[in-house]
Design a protein around this motif. Sequence first.
Motif, PDB file in Angstrom:
ATOM      1  N   SER A  34     -10.058   6.204  -3.781  1.00 14.40           N
ATOM      2  CA  SER A  34     -11.097   5.891  -2.802  1.00 14.40           C
ATOM      3  C   SER A  34     -10.606   6.150  -1.384  1.00 14.40           C
ATOM      4  CB  SER A  34     -11.513   4.428  -2.963  1.00 14.40           C
ATOM      5  OG  SER A  34     -12.425   4.069  -1.961  1.00 14.40           O
ATOM      6  N   GLN A  61      -8.157   3.372  -8.610  1.00 19.05           N
ATOM      7  CA  GLN A  61      -9.446   3.309  -7.922  1.00 19.05           C
ATOM      8  C   GLN A  61      -9.256   3.148  -6.410  1.00 19.05           C
ATOM      9  OE1 GLN A  61     -12.031   0.315  -9.517  1.00 19.05           O
ATOM     10  NE2 GLN A  61     -13.741   0.840  -8.194  1.00 19.05           N
ATOM     11  N   LYS A  62      -8.334   2.279  -6.022  1.00 23.27           N
ATOM     12  CA  LYS A  62      -8.093   2.024  -4.601  1.00 23.27           C
ATOM     13  C   LYS A  62      -7.545   3.264  -3.902  1.00 23.27           C
ATOM     14  CE  LYS A  62      -5.493  -1.082  -1.541  1.00 23.27           C
ATOM     15  NZ  LYS A  62      -4.575  -2.234  -1.491  1.00 23.27           N
ATOM     16  N   ASP A 115      -2.862   1.346  -8.320  1.00 14.56           N
ATOM     17  CA  ASP A 115      -4.299   1.076  -8.450  1.00 14.56           C
ATOM     18  C   ASP A 115      -5.045   2.386  -8.197  1.00 14.56           C
ATOM     19  OD1 ASP A 115      -6.952   0.331  -8.198  1.00 14.56           O
ATOM     20  OD2 ASP A 115      -6.501  -1.548  -7.170  1.00 14.56           O
ATOM     21  N   LEU A 165       0.836  -1.201   0.000  1.00 15.63           N
ATOM     22  CA  LEU A 165       0.000   0.000   0.000  1.00 15.63           C
ATOM     23  C   LEU A 165       0.875   1.256   0.000  1.00 15.63           C
ATOM     24  CD1 LEU A 165      -2.663   1.499   0.187  1.00 15.63           C
ATOM     25  CD2 LEU A 165      -2.644   1.103   2.670  1.00 15.63           C
TER      26      LEU A 165
END
Length: 547
Positions: free
Chosen positions: A537, A533-534, A531, A480
């Motif tokens: 968000s 979208q991740k 990513d 992450l």
Amino acid sequence: MALDGLLIAGINSALQEMKGCKISRIQSLSEEEVLISAHKKGFAAKLVINTHSNTNRIYLAKEARDFLQTPTNFVMLLRKYISQGIITGISQIGFDRILKFAILGHNELGDPIEYDLYAELMGKYANLVLVDHHSSTIIDCLKRIPVFENSKRLLHPGAKYTLPAPQQKMSPLSVDGLDLESSLVKQVEGFSPLLSKEYLYRIHHGESFEEITSELLSSDHLYVYEKEFHLIPIRHLNQTPKIYPLMEGLNSLYGKDEKKIRIQEQCGDVFKAVDREIKKLKKKIPKLEASLEESKDYDKYREYGDLIFAWMGQLKKDKVIEVQSFEDDKVVRIELDMRYDLKDNANLFYKKYHKLKRGETILKEQIEQARKELAYYEQMAEQLQVAGVDDALEIREELIRNRVLMTKKNNLRRKKQKAPNILNLSMDDCEIIVGKNNLQNQYILSKIANKQDLWFHVKDYHGAYVILKTDEATEEQIRLCAQLAAWFSKGRNSSSVPVDYTQVSQLRKVPGAKVGFITMKRYRTIFIDPDAQKIESMISQKKSDRS
């Protein structure tokens, strides 16, 4: 495409859900853009009203936006009069591009007072005006229009609010005697050139004016084409549209470009200054390199001086003299300055020799310094590509400190300096901190990070510093953090982006380097696919929690 009156009618219908909402927060998105947050039981809304002459619009934002840390004077006034007020009604003035928000507020004694907030979305005349409902007196407006600018309509505190002069056009709900050979813009209220072409196209293909109008006014979807959009399919374009629910479509349209537009409006001077420095250095370095190349031939001038003194008794002063070299039998041609004798010419060659010899060292230092500065400003340019408004404002502060930009004169007392606008993502078992520019990066390393924390940075690009605070890092947390480091860099749209990570204790600042340049003793590298979208968000959720 600019909003027309009939599209505003569709937006007005969608905004009716805000009736009964309490205004909880009013913020500045830019000098000409306001965000009004309101809520009631089971419903919350973020209303964006943009009055910029080229980008004026109104819609419900899906997520929180970057807002100015220091609100504009007009937003401060709105907070004073209508913050905590109740929206009692929303209406459109005919089919004009004006929406009226009726708001029930309270004065300092708690007495109820009615206000009207007019959002005028008329291109270069776009404005936001707060009016006392009972007296129709203007309390203030976002753009004050004095009488010498517009003698027909005065928009100024204390003046009576009057609507723009009505145009002699038919209502789209009641048309009679249309001229189908000319544009409907001049004949019917609420029409844009695009909508006029679509109506005429459909009418000539068998549909009636009333049928098209009924379809448009009952539509709650947005049909988005390559360059156009509206509440109904635009068939004369012969293109396949993307279809969205109305507010979702407006978010999709405006969300992508809004951030860049807002940053350019607020921080255009920052982009120009960084670009100017990069161009200047790219011109300077080749010139320095050319001078260095020339200076490398300094030994020949010492030889000229030696040869003149050695053969002085046999030489006659001339524009060009020829003497035999000490090293071989080659003849050396030497150009003399006829203003001086042979001895003075020899001394001039010695001076030039010493100057170029010293200059070589200086030029090498200047080239090295210029290359470091170029890397620094290129890093800053990449940071601006992924920056929000607050991040760009911090980069402006950095440029002011470097004397690249001059600070604006301000007679107000200086406010206490705030901490940089870092991104902090707190989770159950870890804390992730992201610095998106040099000031933020320096702040988190010097003020927040501990030696045992993990530090992440994208390899081969300039980018964010990401700090992971946890007792024991998991693979998921490492991935992450690597995602965030890659996302806030030039590599955000690439795949398999290499990200280096190590403990903060392994970092060392480069001596004499600009802010943001460090080295690592030991590190590991992970390859990651950002990513979008991740990450978006996560950041959106963080902003929503903050607001």
